[in-house]
Design an enzyme around this catalytic site. Structure first.
Site, PDB file in Angstrom:
ATOM      1  N   CYS A   8       0.864  -1.183   0.000  1.00  0.00           N
ATOM      2  CA  CYS A   8       0.000   0.000   0.000  1.00  0.00           C
ATOM      3  C   CYS A   8       0.903   1.235   0.000  1.00  0.00           C
ATOM      4  CB  CYS A   8      -0.988  -0.018   1.174  1.00  0.00           C
ATOM      5  SG  CYS A   8      -0.280   0.226   2.813  1.00  0.00           S
ATOM      6  N   ASN A  11       2.353   1.602   4.333  1.00  0.00           N
ATOM      7  CA  ASN A  11       2.592   0.347   5.048  1.00  0.00           C
ATOM      8  C   ASN A  11       2.254   0.447   6.534  1.00  0.00           C
ATOM      9  OD1 ASN A  11       5.333  -1.900   5.803  1.00  0.00           O
ATOM     10  ND2 ASN A  11       3.312  -2.461   5.081  1.00  0.00           N
ATOM     11  N   CYS A  13      -1.518   0.884   7.286  1.00  0.00           N
ATOM     12  CA  CYS A  13      -2.957   0.601   7.390  1.00  0.00           C
ATOM     13  C   CYS A  13      -3.348  -0.662   6.620  1.00  0.00           C
ATOM     14  CB  CYS A  13      -3.788   1.778   6.869  1.00  0.00           C
ATOM     15  SG  CYS A  13      -3.627   3.307   7.815  1.00  0.00           S
ATOM     16  N   ARG A  14      -3.436  -0.551   5.307  1.00  0.00           N
ATOM     17  CA  ARG A  14      -3.997  -1.631   4.490  1.00  0.00           C
ATOM     18  C   ARG A  14      -3.078  -2.835   4.354  1.00  0.00           C
ATOM     19  NH1 ARG A  14      -5.230   1.897  -0.694  1.00  0.00           N
ATOM     20  NH2 ARG A  14      -3.252   2.778   0.022  1.00  0.00           N
ATOM     21  N   SER A  15      -1.839  -2.620   3.929  1.00  0.00           N
ATOM     22  CA  SER A  15      -0.975  -3.780   3.687  1.00  0.00           C
ATOM     23  C   SER A  15      -0.595  -4.521   4.971  1.00  0.00           C
ATOM     24  CB  SER A  15       0.258  -3.405   2.854  1.00  0.00           C
ATOM     25  OG  SER A  15       1.032  -2.407   3.460  1.00  0.00           O
ATOM     26  N   ASP A 124      -8.161   3.821   1.286  1.00  0.00           N
ATOM     27  CA  ASP A 124      -7.138   4.036   2.308  1.00  0.00           C
ATOM     28  C   ASP A 124      -7.784   4.591   3.580  1.00  0.00           C
ATOM     29  OD1 ASP A 124      -4.939   4.651   3.851  1.00  0.00           O
ATOM     30  OD2 ASP A 124      -3.813   5.534   2.186  1.00  0.00           O
TER      31      ASP A 124
END
Length: 157
Positions: A8, A11, A13-15, A124
């Site tokens: 993401c 690095n 939140c999402r990934s 995001d």
């Protein structure tokens, strides 16, 4: 060993959420000796930091570990080390392609694994605050990715 990398922007939140969820699913199936998972960001703003508080709170709610996770930046060497590079949005794909030098990488977006979803990118939550929506998409995407890995590598899941 099969290597999976989630990517993401920062690095945090999402990934890392996807990394933690995928690791959890892999451990539940007893495949931790067959599949390795990591995550990275295309930007360097948060290198060395733990996952975002919103990600940590949500993972805590679901009993999913994020122990020892720290943000790192995507590097060209990742292309050589990972079998699956899974990006969260089009911007991540474009930024990864810049690092690796063009179209040569077989990249996929998490949402490509979920053709029935109307969203084509994982939003995001750093900007939207909607960590629950991201978790729902990541959870479903990880299930679909595990099915794909099972099919492509003849694993019993």
């Amino acid at each position: 060993m099969i290597h999976v990398l989630f990517v993401c922007l920062g690095n945090i939140c999402r990934s890392p959420m996807a990394e933690a969820v995928m690791r959890h699913k892999i451990e539940q199936r007893g495949l931790q000796d067959r599949i390795r998972v990591d995550s990275a960001g295309t930007g360097n703003w948060h290198v060395g930091k733990p996952p975002h508080e919103g990600t940590r709170q949500l993972l805590d709610e679901y009993g999913i570990s994020y122990a020892n996770m720290a943000a790192r930046q995507f590097a060209s060497a990742d292309f050589e080390q990972f079998d699956y590079i899974v990006c969260m949005d089009d911007s991540n794909v474009a930024n990864v392609r810049k690092v690796i030098g063009g179209e040569k990488a077989d990249l996929l977006k998490l949402m490509d694994l979920l053709p029935d979803e109307t969203l084509r990118e994982v939003p995001d939550p750093y900007y939207t605050g909607n960590f629950e929506e991201v978790y729902r998409l990541v959870d479903a995407g990880c299930d679909a990715l595990l099915k794909r890995i099972e099919s492509e590598h003849s694993l019993s899941l």
